[in-house]
Design a protein around this motif. Structure first.
Motif: not given
Length: 195
Positions: A153-171
């Motif tokens: 939740f701290v590192n989630l990039d909420l402004k980037n709409p691309s699908l790859i941004s849905w996967f953080t390092n922690y995911s």
């Protein structure tokens, strides 16, 4: 759904999924069937992951329905004049779901190995508390699966709409832990004797 509460929920689901079989001596019956033991192990793990996924879906639906219900009861709040950002909500919930998979695999394996109900719950609570302490440390958080959901939740990039941004390092870390522990658990169960 806060990261801490969902983590407790995952610990409970993983523990209860296995404890039902331990209490009824169901593993003896399941392992006597002509199917591989690893299929039983992975099938119950998949069911637990599915239950958690359905919980996330219900959460999303009920959040939307509660906003609609509030707008019907209190129209002066103007809930219907705003559209919820569904992409944002789905992105946050999907990423949170992925980060819970590692915890699920660990708790499921611990619950399978111990017939006692208190041991997996106790280990889960201690690990959640450690995760709450270590999630702020970028040096230790990647090695603590119980901190992934909060760190996500701290590192989630909420402004980037691309699908790859849905996967953080922690995911990604959580998926790796899930696959690794699942493979380890499957191999471990095929070598074990049913008593």
């Amino acid at each position: 759904m806060t990261p801490t509460l969902i983590t407790f929920f995952v610990v409970l689901i993983a523990t209860f999924t296995v404890q039902i079989e331990h209490r009824s001596e169901g593993f003896k019956q399941l392992f006597s069937l002509p199917i591989p033991k690893s299929m039983v192990y992975n099938g119950k793990l998949f069911i637990a992951a599915l239950v958690i996924f359905i919980t996330y879906l219900f959460f999303l639906v009920f959040v939307l329905l509660s906003g609609y219900a509030i707008s019907l009861v209190f129209p002066e709040y103007g809930f219907l004049s705003y559209r919820p950002n569904l992409i944002f909500m789905v992105k946050v919930l999907f990423s949170s779901y992925l980060t819970t998979l590692g915890i699920l695999a660990i708790q499921y394996f611990i619950s399978y190995k111990t017939k006692n109900f208190i041991v997996p719950i106790g280990i889960g609570i201690v690990m959640i508390i450690l995760g709450l302490i270590l999630f702020r440390s970028p040096r230790f958080a990647p090695f603590m699966p119980y901190a992934y959901n909060i760190s996500n939740f701290v590192n989630l990039d909420l402004k980037n709409p691309s699908l790859i941004s849905w996967f953080t390092n922690y995911s990604v870390y959580s998926i790796i832990v899930f696959i690794g522990i699942s493979i380890f658990g499957s191999r471990n169960i095929t070598k074990s004797n049913v008593i």
